[in-house]
Design a protein around this motif. Structure first.
Motif, PDB file in Angstrom:
ATOM      1  N   ASN A  46      43.251  40.077  42.960  1.00 56.95           N
ATOM      2  CA  ASN A  46      42.188  39.168  43.356  1.00 56.95           C
ATOM      3  C   ASN A  46      41.002  39.321  42.405  1.00 56.95           C
ATOM      4  O   ASN A  46      40.586  40.435  42.088  1.00 56.95           O
ATOM      5  N   ALA A  47      40.463  38.203  41.972  1.00 63.27           N
ATOM      6  CA  ALA A  47      39.321  38.231  41.065  1.00 63.27           C
ATOM      7  C   ALA A  47      38.351  37.130  41.461  1.00 63.27           C
ATOM      8  O   ALA A  47      38.688  35.943  41.376  1.00 63.27           O
ATOM      9  N   ASP A  48      37.143  37.529  41.928  1.00 60.03           N
ATOM     10  CA  ASP A  48      36.141  36.529  42.259  1.00 60.03           C
ATOM     11  C   ASP A  48      35.487  36.011  40.981  1.00 60.03           C
ATOM     12  O   ASP A  48      35.817  36.431  39.872  1.00 60.03           O
ATOM     13  N   ARG A  49      34.542  35.096  41.145  1.00 57.88           N
ATOM     14  CA  ARG A  49      33.929  34.456  39.985  1.00 57.88           C
ATOM     15  C   ARG A  49      33.252  35.468  39.067  1.00 57.88           C
ATOM     16  O   ARG A  49      33.367  35.398  37.848  1.00 57.88           O
ATOM     17  N   ALA A  50      32.531  36.417  39.651  1.00 55.19           N
ATOM     18  CA  ALA A  50      31.828  37.417  38.838  1.00 55.19           C
ATOM     19  C   ALA A  50      32.819  38.297  38.081  1.00 55.19           C
ATOM     20  O   ALA A  50      32.597  38.639  36.911  1.00 55.19           O
ATOM     21  N   THR A  51      33.913  38.667  38.738  1.00 56.05           N
ATOM     22  CA  THR A  51      34.924  39.490  38.070  1.00 56.05           C
ATOM     23  C   THR A  51      35.564  38.740  36.913  1.00 56.05           C
ATOM     24  O   THR A  51      35.785  39.304  35.823  1.00 56.05           O
ATOM     25  N   VAL A  52      35.858  37.461  37.127  1.00 54.95           N
ATOM     26  CA  VAL A  52      36.443  36.637  36.061  1.00 54.95           C
ATOM     27  C   VAL A  52      35.491  36.546  34.873  1.00 54.95           C
ATOM     28  O   VAL A  52      35.906  36.642  33.708  1.00 54.95           O
TER      29      VAL A  52
END
Length: 700
Positions: free
Chosen positions: A130-136
């Motif tokens: 799982n990768a949220d916007r900030a992680t991406v």
């Protein structure tokens, strides 16, 4: 009458003239901020062309932004050397790749990815991560760094051992996502901007015919902002040269502020050793700023000392260029201490209103900050004062509807325009779109539209004035050509309005008045600067901000984040010895807190017994001692964590563990710097969740 060559050299100082007349062989130009480096190298190119040393089509001038390339191109055109190629590294490489791809590889060049985020999201999903916007966003930046450093997914792990955890992910996971991202691109027949450089390098290395063709065309190279060259760009440059030494580089190690993207000043600093016969010319006469501004800038660099208690990894600090001001004296820089962020923004807006009343144009005023999240308070404060502003990074100028319509009408008129004044023709044509000589009294969309059209008129005036002595007349067709080139490179003309920009976005720009805001520990230096290299880069970033100012300079900070909040903040350590004594009422520093945390075995702050286990050490107390936090605050933090976890389909503990939330509640930090000292709050989580946590704590 003086010859054209003499006229090109006229007005250059001794060092600039040395640059302009050294036309063959390697040349290293160390150019401080405001010392006229662009003038020196454009006059060098023009002098070389007009004296017959350079063939315009055989010289390639390379810089790092499309705006800088467009500005250089405009200056060369004014000097009668408009045929010289001026491009960014990516634009030059892409042009070569498009031309040579069919014969070197075959078929059509794959499509180029504008945004990595969708492909990285798909890459993470393939790995069930799982990768949220900030992680991406963090992963995109990390992959870009890896590729310009010429790392593969396999070699990345070892090279990134000391780079922290982008998106909170370990290097093995990042490596796997990196590989998955490359696979997604291959499956969809895409390449990214880094691939443009990598593929060009690969073709030049593997195909001698292509390499010979490129080297036959380009015999001379000029590279601006050489301190920002990445290992990949340097490799491409070496292949273009093919062992030759017809290279002029220009840069300043003290303006290296993009290390996080892979930029390194090492190539600039090593240039004299690589080319031992190369002259080194230092440009230190500052024509931009007053002596007061220049003196402060010099002092900021001269005050650099190794930070106590942080890793240094043998970081070199090259001796900075000491600038010598050439302008008349001006006002001393102001230092402003405010009780909170809101008060700081209001004070800055009030001072800007006074500058406007005294005659300083709004377009000559800028507010610069460390992170984009700081802009909101200043947008509100300027609005409250009725002051217009523009946010760098907002809608692009040439994408605005009124600008597109204006260019269409100007292009149509240029086909039949008589030999008339271009500025007057421009005014007459734009009247139908809403332009008038007097600005509208209101604001909103009408004012914004007028500002855009007025900027085009202003550019026509500026170009006409610059072409008064040119051999060829300034025509409407020439103006339209300039606009089209600027549109392609997004080189926007000046718009009336106070500029709001990050310090990184301000590089290469200048204003009469500059307000450097939010200069408190945790923001300058930023909280995730945790080694000597990081602190040095932050100091250079402040130096770049200071040197953007021509006359008026204000440096400000606040003691608390919100009105009524605890005054835990202190001014940036970089202002120690520079700001007025006694200007801060706060006690202690973030560095002292870090040193205290590192000293001796951890003990309970209540009873003094040794702490056992990670949870006790994180809280700073043993399990037998009572909690020192407000239960309501803790529950609010837990509720917030649950919402974030559910929104991103993540387990709650991945956001923060209960022990970390307890530690946050007990510490009750008043700003990002203090929050960053809480165990369990790393740089990535601080950037992603810091503001939200402080808002919860501030509303308790």
């Amino acid at each position: 009458m003086a010859s054209l060559e003499d006229r090109i050299l006229a007005g250059l100082d001794a060092e600039q003239r040395q640059v302009a007349t050294t036309l063959n062989g390697p040349l290293c130009v160390l150019a401080g901020a405001g010392t006229g480096k662009t003038r020196a190298i454009t006059h060098r190119i023009a002098y070389g062309v007009h004296s017959g040393v350079y063939k315009p089509s055989s010289l390639l001038a390379v810089t790092f932004t499309a705006r800088a390339a467009a500005e250089m191109r405009s200056r060369l055109r004014e000097l009668g050397a408009g045929a010289v190629q001026t491009r960014t590294f990516h634009a030059a490489a892409l042009r070569q790749l498009q031309y040579f791809w069919p014969q070197a590889i075959g078929g059509s060049l794959p499509g180029i990815v504008d945004y990595k985020a969708p492909l990285i999201t798909e890459a993470a999903r393939r790995l069930r991560t799982n990768a949220d916007r900030a992680t991406v966003r963090d992963l995109a930046a990390e992959i870009e760094w890896a590729k310009v450093s010429m790392l593969t997914p396999e070699s990345y792990v070892a090279a990134a051992a000391d780079r922290g955890q982008p998106g909170g992910l370990d290097t093995i996971t990042v490596s796997r996502i990196f590989q998955s991202y490359e696979d997604v691109k291959t499956d969809r027949q895409y390449i990214d901007f880094e691939d443009v450089l990598l593929l060009t390098v690969a073709i030049l290395e593997d195909d001698e015919r292509v390499a010979a063709s490129v080297r036959d065309q380009y015999r001379h190279f000029v590279v601006d902002e050489y301190q920002d060259v990445s290992p990949l760009q340097q490799r491409l440059l070496d292949l273009w040269l093919g062992g030759r030494d017809e290279l002029c580089v220009v840069g300043d190690a003290s303006q290296t502020i993009y290390s996080f993207t892979g930029a390194t000043p090492r190539h600039l600093l090593d240039f004299p050793a690589k080319y031992q016969d190369a002259p080194v010319v230092k440009l230190v006469r500052d024509y931009r700023s007053t002596p007061q501004v220049v003196h402060l800038a010099n002092r900021v660099l001269a005050a650099r000392r190794p930070e106590p208690g942080v890793p240094d990894r043998d970081i070199a600090w090259p001796t900075p260029l000491e600038l010598i001001a050439q302008r008349d004296p001006g006002p001393e820089p102001d230092f402003i201490e405010a009780k909170d962020d809101e008060a700081e923004a209001a004070e800055v807006a009030a001072r800007i209103k006074k500058l406007l009343a005294a005659g300083t144009p709004a377009s000559e005023i800028a507010i610069l900050y460390r992170t984009n999240g700081q802009s909101e308070a200043y947008e509100q404060a300027l609005t409250a004062q009725g002051i217009g502003y523009l946010l760098r990074g907002g809608e692009r100028f040439f994408n605005r509807r009124e600008v597109r319509d204006a260019m269409l009408q100007l292009r149509s008129a240029s086909r039949t325009a008589a030999d008339e004044s271009v500025p007057q023709l421009t005014r007459d044509i734009l009247v139908s779109l809403g332009y008038s000589n007097i600005a509208p009294s209101g604001g909103g969309a009408v004012r914004e539209k007028w500002e855009s059209l007025s900027a085009l008129v202003g550019l026509a005036d500026e170009m006409a004035a610059a072409r008064v002595d040119a051999d060829t007349p300034f025509t409407l067709h020439a103006f339209v050509t300039e606009l089209e080139e600027r549109s392609a490179s997004q080189h926007a003309p000046t718009i009336q309005g106070v500029t709001l920009a990050s310090l990184h976005a301000a590089k290469g720009l200048e204003w009469d008045a500059v307000f450097l805001v939010g200069l408190s520990e945790g923001l300058m230096p930023i909280s995730f600067a945790d080694d000597q290299a990081g602190y040095d880069e932050e100091r250079r970033l402040l130096y770049v901000g200071i040197t953007r100012a021509r006359v008026h300079l204000s440096l400000s900070w606040s003691l608390a984040r919100t009105p009524g909040g605890r005054a835990h903040r202190r001014p940036s350590r970089f202002l120690d010895g520079l700001r007025p004594a006694g200007s801060s009422r706060t006690q202690g520093t973030a560095r002292a807190a870090k040193r205290k945390a590192l000293a001796g075995p951890p003990t309970c702050r209540t009873c003094g017994t040794l702490l056992n286990g990670a949870a006790e050490r994180k809280l700073g107390r043993c399990g037998n001692c009572p909690a020192g936090y407000d239960e309501a605050v803790f529950e609010n933090l837990r509720s917030w964590r649950l919402q974030i976890a559910q929104a991103n389909s993540l387990p709650a503990f991945v956001i923060f563990t209960d022990a970390t939330l307890m530690a946050i509640a007990e510490a009750n930090p008043g700003d990002l710097a203090a929050l960053g000292l809480v165990s369990g709050v790393g740089p990535g989580k601080l950037e992603r969740y810091g503001d939200a946590i402080l808002q919860i704590l501030g509303s308790a």
